[in-house]
Design an enzyme around this catalytic site. Structure first.
Site, mmCIF file in Angstrom:
data_model
loop_
_atom_site.group_PDB
_atom_site.id
_atom_site.type_symbol
_atom_site.label_atom_id
_atom_site.label_comp_id
_atom_site.label_asym_id
_atom_site.label_seq_id
_atom_site.Cartn_x
_atom_site.Cartn_y
_atom_site.Cartn_z
ATOM 1 N N ASP A 1 15.957 -10.549 -1.241
ATOM 2 C CA ASP A 1 17.204 -10.342 -1.410
ATOM 3 C C ASP A 1 17.959 -9.004 -0.938
ATOM 4 O OD1 ASP A 1 17.741 -12.512 -3.105
ATOM 5 O OD2 ASP A 1 17.939 -11.566 -4.932
ATOM 6 N N GLN B 1 -1.270 -13.110 5.164
ATOM 7 C CA GLN B 1 -2.441 -12.244 5.577
ATOM 8 C C GLN B 1 -3.918 -13.038 4.983
ATOM 9 O OE1 GLN B 1 -0.462 -8.060 5.433
ATOM 10 N NE2 GLN B 1 -2.256 -8.344 4.457
ATOM 11 N N ARG C 1 6.239 -6.075 3.434
ATOM 12 C CA ARG C 1 4.816 -6.562 2.961
ATOM 13 C C ARG C 1 4.801 -6.368 1.420
ATOM 14 N NH1 ARG C 1 -0.967 -5.016 4.982
ATOM 15 N NH2 ARG C 1 -0.541 -2.946 4.357
ATOM 16 N N GLU D 1 -7.573 -12.076 4.708
ATOM 17 C CA GLU D 1 -8.310 -10.920 4.645
ATOM 18 C C GLU D 1 -9.447 -11.032 3.653
ATOM 19 O OE1 GLU D 1 -5.338 -7.589 3.768
ATOM 20 O OE2 GLU D 1 -4.380 -8.938 2.489
ATOM 21 N N HIS E 1 0.728 -1.365 0.075
ATOM 22 C CA HIS E 1 -0.003 0.048 -0.069
ATOM 23 C C HIS E 1 0.789 1.102 -0.054
ATOM 24 C CE1 HIS E 1 -4.008 -1.780 0.117
ATOM 25 N NE2 HIS E 1 -3.765 -2.510 1.013
ATOM 26 N N ASP F 1 -9.416 -4.947 4.772
ATOM 27 C CA ASP F 1 -9.881 -6.212 3.855
ATOM 28 C C ASP F 1 -10.810 -6.967 4.147
ATOM 29 O OD1 ASP F 1 -8.602 -5.044 1.242
ATOM 30 O OD2 ASP F 1 -6.539 -5.321 2.019
HETATM 31 C C1 3PY Z 1 -6.146 -4.860 6.140
HETATM 32 O O1 3PY Z 1 -6.623 -4.631 7.407
HETATM 33 O O2 3PY Z 1 -6.576 -5.206 5.105
HETATM 34 C C2 3PY Z 1 -4.471 -5.147 5.986
HETATM 35 O O3 3PY Z 1 -3.982 -5.357 5.080
HETATM 36 C C3 3PY Z 1 -3.801 -4.285 7.474
HETATM 37 O O4 3PY Z 1 -2.356 -4.118 7.119
HETATM 38 MG MG MG Z 2 -5.198 -5.730 3.456
#
Ligand code: 3PY
Ligand code: MG
Length: 255
Positions: A85, A149, A71, A151, A46, A177
């Site tokens: 890397d 993640q 990330r 989400e 992001h 998300d």
């Molecule tokens: C979300 O809340 O979607 C995230 O990816 C938090 O970093």
């Molecule tokens: Mg997210």
């Protein structure tokens, strides 16, 4: 290669605290590094962070004994390779929705035999100056933290299979998300999202991995710690805006 102190703490059951950094500035990382964070996550998903930015931010984090984690934009091996890397000691992979995608992520992070990460004399490997490839490959496979993640509603549905994938250290809830995916964007307190989060808590508790979550303040961090989360990441902006507003309010009242 440096020891991954965040991974070591998670392994012995400790809770670790980090923050997302979205600004391509090693000096900012260095200043934040004086404040006692276990780790920082440089956010290339992001924010407009390129591998070169991350490399310098990783250097600054190392200087202050903070675990540097990135990330990535997406779950693709050549992209993951370029960010790892740099010497980042861990990786957040966003938007994983199936066991196959989690497996792809782990294979991109790990060298053979577990994975397919490409090998070269890069910064992560001390430019080939310090240790042999043989030792480096083993150390990197053991030290690099893999954060997946969770989400989306699909990921929640398939979580029982996703947590079976070997090599994931943390399953991380992305509340923003997740709420979006359930049709209530920006409402993580909505009962549907809360129910999904409870399912995540229960499923991750049955796995060997730790539960991670994104929070916006200390009260939320405490709430999640009581619900077994051990990898807590806060957004720098929410901390900053609160500190600045508190300062201005207090200073103007006394002025
Ligand atoms: C979300 O809340 O979607 C995230 O990816 C938090 O970093
Ligand atoms: Mg997210």
């Amino acid at each position: 290669m440096l020891k991954n102190t965040t991974k070591a703490k998670l392994k012995v059951g400790e809770t670790v605290f980090g923050c997302f950094v979205r600004y391509p500035d090693p000096n900012l990382v260095e200043v934040l590094g004086y404040q006692g964070w276990d780790f920082m996550v440089f956010d290339a998903e992001h924010a407009a962070l390129e591998p070169r930015d991350c490399e310098n931010m990783v250097r600054a984090a190392e200087l202050r004994g903070v675990t540097p984690i990135v990330r990535v934009t997406t779950n693709l091996q050549p992209i993951i390779l370029r960010f790892l890397d740099t010497g980042a000691q861990g990786l957040h992979v966003p938007w994983v929705t199936s066991a196959a995608e989690a497996e792809t992520a782990v294979r991109s992070v790990k060298y053979r035999p577990r994975g397919v990460r490409g090998l070269a004399s890069v910064r992560a490997a001390d430019y080939g100056q310090e240790i042999s490839f043989r030792e480096y490959v083993q150390q990197a496979n053991a030290e690099t933290l893999v954060v997946i993640q969770i989400e989306t509603s699909e990921a929640v549905e398939r979580l029982p299979e996703i947590v079976e994938v070997d090599g994931v250290d943390v399953f991380f809830i992305g509340p923003t998300d997740l709420s979006h995916s359930f049709g209530v964007p920006g409402q993580p307190q909505h009962p549907t999202v809360q129910k999904a989060m409870q399912r995540i808590v229960e499923t991750v508790a049955k796995s060997n991995a730790a539960l991670g979550v994104f929070v916006s303040d200390a009260a939320a961090a405490r709430w999640w710690c009581e619900r077994s989360a051990r990898y807590i990441v806060v957004g720098l902006e929410s901390l900053l805006s609160r500190a600045v507003r508190d300062f201005l309010r207090a200073a103007r009242r006394n002025g």
